[in-house]
Design an enzyme around this catalytic site. Sequence first.
Site, PDB file in Angstrom:
ATOM      1  N   SER A  97      23.173  84.843  70.009  1.00 22.29           N
ATOM      2  CA  SER A  97      22.069  83.940  70.348  1.00 22.29           C
ATOM      3  C   SER A  97      20.937  84.637  71.094  1.00 22.29           C
ATOM      4  CB  SER A  97      22.624  82.821  71.235  1.00 22.29           C
ATOM      5  OG  SER A  97      21.574  82.117  71.844  1.00 22.29           O
ATOM      6  N   LYS A 152      28.017  84.253  75.363  1.00 23.00           N
ATOM      7  CA  LYS A 152      27.542  84.778  74.069  1.00 23.00           C
ATOM      8  C   LYS A 152      27.388  86.300  74.113  1.00 23.00           C
ATOM      9  CE  LYS A 152      27.203  81.489  71.048  1.00 23.00           C
ATOM     10  NZ  LYS A 152      27.947  81.540  69.772  1.00 23.00           N
ATOM     11  N   TYR A 193      26.535  79.854  79.318  1.00 22.61           N
ATOM     12  CA  TYR A 193      26.563  79.949  77.848  1.00 22.61           C
ATOM     13  C   TYR A 193      26.081  81.336  77.397  1.00 22.61           C
ATOM     14  CZ  TYR A 193      24.847  79.424  73.045  1.00 22.61           C
ATOM     15  OH  TYR A 193      24.592  79.610  71.708  1.00 22.61           O
ATOM     16  N   ASP A 253      41.960  75.679  66.275  1.00 21.18           N
ATOM     17  CA  ASP A 253      41.113  75.597  67.466  1.00 21.18           C
ATOM     18  C   ASP A 253      40.886  77.018  67.970  1.00 21.18           C
ATOM     19  OD1 ASP A 253      40.280  75.208  70.284  1.00 21.18           O
ATOM     20  OD2 ASP A 253      40.780  73.107  69.889  1.00 21.18           O
ATOM     21  N   LEU A 254      39.680  77.330  68.384  1.00 19.44           N
ATOM     22  CA  LEU A 254      39.398  78.688  68.880  1.00 19.44           C
ATOM     23  C   LEU A 254      40.224  79.031  70.116  1.00 19.44           C
ATOM     24  CD1 LEU A 254      37.218  79.288  66.831  1.00 19.44           C
ATOM     25  CD2 LEU A 254      35.752  80.062  68.689  1.00 19.44           C
ATOM     26  N   ILE A 256      32.594  74.495  61.078  1.00 21.99           N
ATOM     27  CA  ILE A 256      32.034  73.962  59.818  1.00 21.99           C
ATOM     28  C   ILE A 256      31.487  72.541  59.996  1.00 21.99           C
ATOM     29  CG2 ILE A 256      34.197  72.960  58.892  1.00 21.99           C
ATOM     30  CD1 ILE A 256      33.328  74.184  56.135  1.00 21.99           C
ATOM     31  N   GLU A 311      19.495  83.333  73.419  1.00 21.66           N
ATOM     32  CA  GLU A 311      19.678  83.020  74.847  1.00 21.66           C
ATOM     33  C   GLU A 311      20.121  84.260  75.621  1.00 21.66           C
ATOM     34  OE1 GLU A 311      19.642  80.054  77.054  1.00 21.66           O
ATOM     35  OE2 GLU A 311      18.140  79.672  75.513  1.00 21.66           O
TER      36      GLU A 311
END
Length: 329
Positions: free
Chosen positions: A128, A156, A152, A61-62, A10, A130
């Site tokens: 994403s 994803k 990354y 926290d993830l 957030i 990407e």
Amino acid sequence: MTKRALVTGITGQDGAYLAQLLLDKGYDVHGAVRRSSHGGVADHRLKWLGILDRVKLHDADLLDPSSLLRTIAAVQPDEVYNLAAQSFVATSWQQPILTSQVTALGVTNVLEAVRTIKPDARFYQASSSEMYGLIQHPEQSETTPFYPRSPYAVAKLYGHWITVNYRESFGLHASSGILFNHESPLRGTEFVTRKVTDAVARIKLGLARELRLGNIDAKRDWGHARDYVEAMWLMLQQDQGDDYVIATGRTTSVREMCEIAFRHVELSMEDHLVIDPDLFRPAEVDVLLGDPSKAREKLGWTPKTSLEEMIREMVDADLERLRDRGHRG
Ligand code: NAP
Ligand code: G4F
């Protein structure tokens, strides 16, 4: 009945705009935030939008599944938007393991908490463009094969498929939004659009002389974050979870985007731009161009802001921020 939403990430660009959208729709908005060493949370975007005192923040926290379980148990959300990630592609080669832990496995941590505590909650995963990486088709849609080009993007891709898998395995209302690049005055300054608009504003005000960039031939399909968070919400209002490409259908080079920014303040890009080989990436995504037909047909979603309007808004916001800072000394 007031709907309750939980937004991870957030404090990021999209999280802040999504929180604003949900508040405007009458939601009770909760956010998961991680601890930082400066005592508070990174709340400057929520402050900038004037909504900090209207959202409820929870420590989570993830990387800590128990914190996610407790937060979901406390909030009992109707909708969960998983936006948290290590989201900067360049950093993912420097911190590939952290990127995998947060951006890939972190998704399973959130999905497991939803499945265990609130399986009827609707779930959104921030996937994403990407993931298309070395593109397999000139225009990328939901059926285009993926070919990730960075740690990354690999992370994803895991997040995308685990979301599809939880939908198919457990019947969760889980959607994956394959969002192409989206920017705003709240974009982090490490990303290329905001790096450019911040530098252009500094150069215009006499606070800097040059802008150093890497590969300016790369092309992206850029939209405005304010428009894209609406698509996230629309996905969770459908009867079934599904996957959607969110894009403008127009691609532009970094060079052209940069020219738009310099032109807006009547400066010449050639006088200030320096190409820095250190800023080139180990593997590049040369071009991205999304096909948002499915989102248009099924969600009724279309982007509202052009690239030119967005870049001008970002340069103006950076000029204002820097002038305010100057006045405060
Ligand atoms: P962003 O501004 O970088 O925000 C990332 C958010 O994740 C921040 O709130 C950050 O918290 C939080 N976070 C990072 N690690 C965390 C952890 N271990 N536990 C809890 N929270 C953590 O990213 P964004 O541009 O808003 O993007 C939102 C999401 O969409 C990301 O998942 C991104 O990968 C994805 N995405 C973005 C785009 C785009 O063009 N913007 C396109 C496609 C997909 P702090 O404030 O404490 O750092
Ligand atoms: O702005 P960027 O860093 O964004 P990138 O790598 O496309 O990733 C962003 O969009 C993704 C969606 O496709 C998100 F999933 C991801 O989280 C993030 O929000 O770089 C854009 C392009 C790249 O080709 C990069 O090589 O700009 C090129 N570039 C050239 N010079 C630069 C620079 N990028 C940055 N950040 N800094 C430069 O100096």
